[in-house]
Design a protein around this motif. Sequence first.
Motif, PDB file in Angstrom:
ATOM      1  N   LEU A 315       6.402   9.146 -10.927  1.00 21.85           N
ATOM      2  CA  LEU A 315       6.374   7.730 -11.308  1.00 21.85           C
ATOM      3  C   LEU A 315       7.601   7.003 -10.776  1.00 21.85           C
ATOM      4  O   LEU A 315       7.531   5.813 -10.450  1.00 21.85           O
ATOM      5  N   VAL A 316       8.726   7.719 -10.676  1.00 24.86           N
ATOM      6  CA  VAL A 316       9.935   7.126 -10.095  1.00 24.86           C
ATOM      7  C   VAL A 316       9.718   6.847  -8.614  1.00 24.86           C
ATOM      8  O   VAL A 316      10.125   5.801  -8.095  1.00 24.86           O
ATOM      9  N   LEU A 317       9.060   7.793  -7.916  1.00 20.25           N
ATOM     10  CA  LEU A 317       8.747   7.584  -6.499  1.00 20.25           C
ATOM     11  C   LEU A 317       7.853   6.359  -6.324  1.00 20.25           C
ATOM     12  O   LEU A 317       8.060   5.552  -5.411  1.00 20.25           O
ATOM     13  N   ILE A 318       6.843   6.233  -7.179  1.00 13.92           N
ATOM     14  CA  ILE A 318       5.945   5.078  -7.101  1.00 13.92           C
ATOM     15  C   ILE A 318       6.718   3.784  -7.336  1.00 13.92           C
ATOM     16  O   ILE A 318       6.538   2.792  -6.617  1.00 13.92           O
ATOM     17  N   LEU A 319       7.609   3.805  -8.331  1.00 12.91           N
ATOM     18  CA  LEU A 319       8.417   2.625  -8.624  1.00 12.91           C
ATOM     19  C   LEU A 319       9.310   2.266  -7.444  1.00 12.91           C
ATOM     20  O   LEU A 319       9.437   1.088  -7.075  1.00 12.91           O
ATOM     21  N   TRP A 324      10.642  -1.187  -2.932  1.00 11.83           N
ATOM     22  CA  TRP A 324      10.832  -1.276  -1.488  1.00 11.83           C
ATOM     23  C   TRP A 324       9.897  -2.323  -0.897  1.00 11.83           C
ATOM     24  O   TRP A 324      10.296  -3.167  -0.089  1.00 11.83           O
ATOM     25  N   GLY A 325       8.620  -2.264  -1.306  1.00 11.23           N
ATOM     26  CA  GLY A 325       7.647  -3.213  -0.785  1.00 11.23           C
ATOM     27  C   GLY A 325       7.981  -4.649  -1.149  1.00 11.23           C
ATOM     28  O   GLY A 325       7.872  -5.559  -0.314  1.00 11.23           O
ATOM     29  N   ALA A 346       1.310  -4.742   3.464  1.00  8.06           N
ATOM     30  CA  ALA A 346      -0.149  -4.610   3.440  1.00  8.06           C
ATOM     31  C   ALA A 346      -0.565  -3.143   3.472  1.00  8.06           C
ATOM     32  O   ALA A 346      -1.579  -2.756   2.867  1.00  8.06           O
ATOM     33  N   ALA A 347       0.207  -2.298   4.169  1.00  8.06           N
ATOM     34  CA  ALA A 347      -0.088  -0.860   4.202  1.00  8.06           C
ATOM     35  C   ALA A 347       0.075  -0.246   2.814  1.00  8.06           C
ATOM     36  O   ALA A 347      -0.682   0.652   2.428  1.00  8.06           O
ATOM     37  N   LEU A 348       1.061  -0.735   2.052  1.00  5.42           N
ATOM     38  CA  LEU A 348       1.220  -0.252   0.673  1.00  5.42           C
ATOM     39  C   LEU A 348       0.028  -0.681  -0.189  1.00  5.42           C
ATOM     40  O   LEU A 348      -0.404   0.062  -1.075  1.00  5.42           O
ATOM     41  N   VAL A 349      -0.519  -1.871   0.070  1.00  4.25           N
ATOM     42  CA  VAL A 349      -1.730  -2.296  -0.636  1.00  4.25           C
ATOM     43  C   VAL A 349      -2.895  -1.380  -0.272  1.00  4.25           C
ATOM     44  O   VAL A 349      -3.703  -1.000  -1.132  1.00  4.25           O
ATOM     45  N   ALA A 350      -2.981  -0.993   1.007  1.00  8.24           N
ATOM     46  CA  ALA A 350      -4.046  -0.080   1.445  1.00  8.24           C
ATOM     47  C   ALA A 350      -3.944   1.279   0.762  1.00  8.24           C
ATOM     48  O   ALA A 350      -4.954   1.975   0.609  1.00  8.24           O
ATOM     49  N   MET A 363       0.900   4.264   9.531  1.00  8.21           N
ATOM     50  CA  MET A 363       2.018   4.037   8.614  1.00  8.21           C
ATOM     51  C   MET A 363       3.351   4.122   9.351  1.00  8.21           C
ATOM     52  O   MET A 363       4.261   3.320   9.121  1.00  8.21           O
ATOM     53  N   GLY A 364       3.481   5.108  10.251  1.00 12.61           N
ATOM     54  CA  GLY A 364       4.711   5.235  11.021  1.00 12.61           C
ATOM     55  C   GLY A 364       4.947   4.042  11.926  1.00 12.61           C
ATOM     56  O   GLY A 364       6.094   3.590  12.095  1.00 12.61           O
ATOM     57  N   PHE A 365       3.879   3.493  12.492  1.00 15.96           N
ATOM     58  CA  PHE A 365       3.995   2.326  13.372  1.00 15.96           C
ATOM     59  C   PHE A 365       4.475   1.107  12.597  1.00 15.96           C
ATOM     60  O   PHE A 365       5.349   0.350  13.050  1.00 15.96           O
ATOM     61  N   ALA A 366       3.901   0.895  11.393  1.00 15.82           N
ATOM     62  CA  ALA A 366       4.330  -0.227  10.555  1.00 15.82           C
ATOM     63  C   ALA A 366       5.800  -0.097  10.172  1.00 15.82           C
ATOM     64  O   ALA A 366       6.555  -1.076  10.215  1.00 15.82           O
ATOM     65  N   LEU A 367       6.224   1.114   9.826  1.00 20.24           N
ATOM     66  CA  LEU A 367       7.629   1.351   9.480  1.00 20.24           C
ATOM     67  C   LEU A 367       8.540   1.161  10.682  1.00 20.24           C
ATOM     68  O   LEU A 367       9.634   0.598  10.565  1.00 20.24           O
ATOM     69  N   LEU A 368       8.089   1.639  11.838  1.00 18.66           N
ATOM     70  CA  LEU A 368       8.898   1.554  13.050  1.00 18.66           C
ATOM     71  C   LEU A 368       9.222   0.112  13.407  1.00 18.66           C
ATOM     72  O   LEU A 368      10.386  -0.244  13.611  1.00 18.66           O
ATOM     73  N   VAL A 369       8.202  -0.720  13.491  1.00 20.00           N
ATOM     74  CA  VAL A 369       8.406  -2.105  13.923  1.00 20.00           C
ATOM     75  C   VAL A 369       9.309  -2.840  12.948  1.00 20.00           C
ATOM     76  O   VAL A 369      10.233  -3.564  13.351  1.00 20.00           O
ATOM     77  N   TYR A 370       9.086  -2.646  11.650  1.00 19.76           N
ATOM     78  CA  TYR A 370       9.943  -3.337  10.687  1.00 19.76           C
ATOM     79  C   TYR A 370      11.383  -2.843  10.772  1.00 19.76           C
ATOM     80  O   TYR A 370      12.322  -3.649  10.718  1.00 19.76           O
ATOM     81  N   SER A 371      11.574  -1.522  10.902  1.00 19.18           N
ATOM     82  CA  SER A 371      12.944  -0.993  10.944  1.00 19.18           C
ATOM     83  C   SER A 371      13.705  -1.515  12.162  1.00 19.18           C
ATOM     84  O   SER A 371      14.884  -1.859  12.062  1.00 19.18           O
TER      85      SER A 371
END
Length: 409
Positions: A315-319, A324-325, A346-350, A363-371
């Motif tokens: 539950l801590v991980l989910i929080l 983060w989102g 949006a990926a977190l919503v998915a 998921m890695g692509f979404a993280l990559l571009v934002y980072s």
Amino acid sequence: MIVFAIGLPQIGLIAGLAGVDSGMLTLLVTLCALIAALIGMTRGIPRVGGGAVLAWVAATLIIMLGLIVGLANLPTLQVMQGLRILALPLLIGIGGFALAESDLRIVMRVLSLVIVGSAIAATIEVSRGVDYLIDAGLTYGTTVRTYEGETLRAPGLALTNYDLGSFAGVFTALCLLWWIRNEQSKLGRVWAVFASAAGIACLFLSVYRTGLILLVVALALALIAMLYKRPALAILAGAGILGIYQLVGRLGFDNAESLTSRQETWGQLLEADSGFFGSGIGAAGAASGGTASVARIVTDNYFLSIWVQFGVPGLVLILLLLIWGVNVAWRSLRSADMYCGLVFCAALVACLFVEFWEYSSAMGFALLVYSVVHRCHREVELRSRSLANTDKLKIETENTTTRPRRRRR
């Protein structure tokens, strides 16, 4: 390495027909992501606040606890597979520490060739039909899937339709919210528009509705941000979202029966006793479907998958994921240059509908571009502040040195 880590799963069908074992392909993807992450860390990890450090420490401790529980209850190979699946998107995102925005445009151009190739392949697959694909050596139920027993869910160049659809959703959203706007050349901008059209084609030909949801949510968040700053673009984006919704309904892809069955599964999993510390990492999701696994558990909800694997500490991980989102959304909504972060949100919503985190390409692509974009903008912001402080100090020093001295009596 980043292009290979993201792109190789998207040409899994070609690799399979060429005789490359899926296990070997997975190993190559993992090695590429690991090398990219190591190179990214040698460049230097961006400055983070104390809260972010505490969050990473807490997440690491919970994952280590899940690893210990998993090794005590599950086959070692299943646990290691679960750890790999969990870490893979993060490794790709960390690899972005070594990239500039100009490098990111190159990554987008290369991966656009993959998405255009998949659009062409998916069109051919739909025109030939299910029987042709089975005769070609594909397997019904895995690489060949249908919607309501009639409509082919085309895999394109990927192994499955959900591999293609998840990646196409993220790629198209990033095209519309970042690449087209930041492409330098006019020809490149035209190609970006064409590639985004190919991504939309892949979404519909793969009949992957979660990918469509991701695209609509990302565009809707951008629409909210544009309402006050660019009303004309907001109206255009709203028309596009409405058009996608109408097209989904016209094609008959708005059946809610699968959502009802998902909800029944979620209720059963919540009623089951996974223990205070969960069943261990790898107990649910793709890791539980291997030949060496104990039993396959499909949650169709990544947050529920975290609950099954990590129990109450999960539950801590989910929080932390939700915080983060929200943080990413807050940063992204303030500037059009940061709208790419909305794709990660949006990926977190998915993740509410499928184990979306486990689709490493998407998921890695979404993280990559934002980072990459966030780090580059942060560096520019810090440099501007440093220059402003230097100029201010210089002015104060000049004023002090040029001030006339009082004569002593």
